[in-house]
Design an enzyme around this catalytic site. Structure first.
Site, PDB file in Angstrom:
ATOM      1  N   GLU A   1      15.912   9.601  24.043  1.00 57.25           N
ATOM      2  CA  GLU A   1      15.367   8.243  24.161  1.00 57.25           C
ATOM      3  C   GLU A   1      16.493   7.225  24.384  1.00 57.25           C
ATOM      4  O   GLU A   1      16.318   6.257  25.132  1.00 57.25           O
ATOM      5  CB  GLU A   1      14.558   7.905  22.910  1.00 57.25           C
ATOM      6  CG  GLU A   1      13.257   8.705  22.834  1.00 57.25           C
ATOM      7  CD  GLU A   1      12.483   8.480  21.565  1.00 57.25           C
ATOM      8  OE1 GLU A   1      11.297   8.098  21.644  1.00 57.25           O
ATOM      9  OE2 GLU A   1      13.048   8.692  20.472  1.00 57.25           O
TER      10      GLU A   1
ATOM     11  N   ALA B   1      17.386  11.530  15.516  1.00 54.56           N
ATOM     12  CA  ALA B   1      17.439  10.980  14.168  1.00 54.56           C
ATOM     13  C   ALA B   1      18.143  11.936  13.218  1.00 54.56           C
ATOM     14  O   ALA B   1      18.115  13.159  13.394  1.00 54.56           O
ATOM     15  CB  ALA B   1      16.022  10.699  13.666  1.00 54.56           C
TER      16      ALA B   1
ATOM     17  N   GLU C   1       9.843  16.053  19.264  1.00 54.35           N
ATOM     18  CA  GLU C   1       9.235  15.532  18.037  1.00 54.35           C
ATOM     19  C   GLU C   1       7.952  16.240  17.623  1.00 54.35           C
ATOM     20  O   GLU C   1       7.683  16.403  16.423  1.00 54.35           O
ATOM     21  CB  GLU C   1       8.965  14.021  18.195  1.00 54.35           C
ATOM     22  CG  GLU C   1      10.200  13.144  18.133  1.00 54.35           C
ATOM     23  CD  GLU C   1      10.867  12.949  19.479  1.00 54.35           C
ATOM     24  OE1 GLU C   1      11.714  12.062  19.613  1.00 54.35           O
ATOM     25  OE2 GLU C   1      10.528  13.703  20.420  1.00 54.35           O
TER      26      GLU C   1
ATOM     27  N   GLY D   1      15.471  11.247  19.635  1.00 48.82           N
ATOM     28  CA  GLY D   1      16.051   9.918  19.807  1.00 48.82           C
ATOM     29  C   GLY D   1      17.294   9.916  20.666  1.00 48.82           C
ATOM     30  O   GLY D   1      17.642   8.880  21.263  1.00 48.82           O
TER      31      GLY D   1
END
Length: 258
Positions: A112, A64, A132, A109
C-alpha cells in the site's frame, strides 16, 4: 538508531530508507512517526524527487508490525490502521515525484505504501501482495482503492481475495510496477531514473504531478481545466525563460525552482 533514514543525492534526490531490516521493515508506530517527520522535512528541502526503499535485501516493507499489534485493544488497532493510512496519504500527497524502489517483499501495508508512490520499480526476486484476507482482515491503508485503479478491478480482486503474492515478473505484466531489474542493477537504475526526472523544471514537475493526480479522478472537462490552471503556474517562472534560453543556446538548462 533512526527507523527511517534519509540521504540526499546531489541535493535534488531524497533517498528514504525504512530501517528495520530485523523486522522486515514493518510499519511500527515509531517508524510511522519518523516517516511523517522525514516527509515534512523533504517537503521543505531542495529535493525534486524522492525514492522510498527498505533496508537490507529481503524486504521492502512487510506491512504492519503484527507483533506490536497482538497486545492492542480493538480501538488501538483502529487508531494504528488509521495512522498507517494517514502516513500513506502523506506519501501520496508529497508535492514532488516519488519512486518506490521495491528491493524485496512488499506485503500488506508495504505494498500500500508503494501504491501511493508515483512510480514503482522492483528487483527480480521480490514479491508483492495484499495478504490481509489471510489474517481475516482487509487492506486498510488504501489497497482496495488504489490497486483496482492501477491494475483494474478483476486483477485486484484476485490478488486481494486470494491473499497470494505475485512475482516481480507478474507485477510487471499486470502493470503494477513499471520496471524490473536484477538485484545488482536496481539501485543504480532507480537513481538514474530519479536523476532524469530531477534535471527537469522543479515547478513543472510539481504542477504536472498535481494535474495528473487531481485530473485522474475527475471528468475530462474538469481535468482539462485543472491542467490549464496548473500550466498557468509555470508561465511566470524564471525557470521557463531559462528553458527557452537553454534550448536556443543548445545547452542544458540550469533550473532553480523559481
Amino acid at each position: 538508531m533512526a527507523l527511517v533514514e534519509v540521504a540526499y543525492i546531489n541535493d535534488h534526490i531524497a533517498l528514504i530508507t525504512l530501517n528495520r531490516s530485523e523486522a522486515a521493515n514493518s510499519l511500527s508506530n515509531d517508524l510511522l512517526s519518523e516517516l511523517v517527520n522525514v516527509l515534512d522535512n523533504i517537503e521543505q528541502s531542495e529535493a525534486r524527487v524522492a525514492i522510498i526503499t527498505g533496508a537490507g535485501t529481503k524486504a521492502f516493507c512487510a506491512g504492519a508490525d503484527l507483533k506490536e499489534r497482538i497486545g492492542m485493544t480493538d480501538e488501538q488497532v483502529i487508531q494504528t490502521v488509521k495512522k498507517i493510512g494517514d502516513t500513506v496519504v502523506k506519501v501520496e500527497q508529497l508535492s514532488i515525484p516519488t519512486i518506490a524502489m521495491i528491493n524485496g517483499a512488499a506485503y500488506g501495508g508495504g505494498l500500500e505504501l508503494a501504491l501511493a508512490c508515483d512510480i514503482r520499480v522492483i528487483s527480480e526476486d521480490a514479491k508483492v501482495g495484499l495478504t490481509e484476507t489471510s489474517l481475516a482482515i482487509i487492506p486498510g491503508a488504501g489497497g482496495t482503492q488504489r490497486l483496482p485503479r492501477l491494475i483494474g478491478p478483476s486483477k485486484a480482486k484476485k490478488m486481494i481475495f486470494t491473499g497470494t503474492p505475485v512475482s516481480a515478473e507478474q507485477a510487471v505484466d499486470m502493470n503494477l510496477v513499471e520496471s524490473m531489474y536484477t538485484n545488482d542493477q536496481l539501485s543504480d537504475q532507480t537513481i538514474d531514473l530519479a536523476r532524469t526526472i530531477a534535471k527537469n523544471g522543479p515547478i513543472a514537475l510539481r504542477q504536472a504531478k498535481k494535474s495528473i493526480q487531481l485530473g485522474t479522478e475527475a471528468d475530462l472537462a474538469t481535468g482539462l481545466e485543472i491542467e490549464r490552471q496548473c500550466y498557468q503556474q509555470t508561465i511566470p517562472t524564471s525557470d521557463r525563460i531559462e528553458g527557452l534560453r537553454a534550448f536556443k543556446e543548445k545547452r542544458k538548462p540550469d533550473y532553480k525552482g523559481k
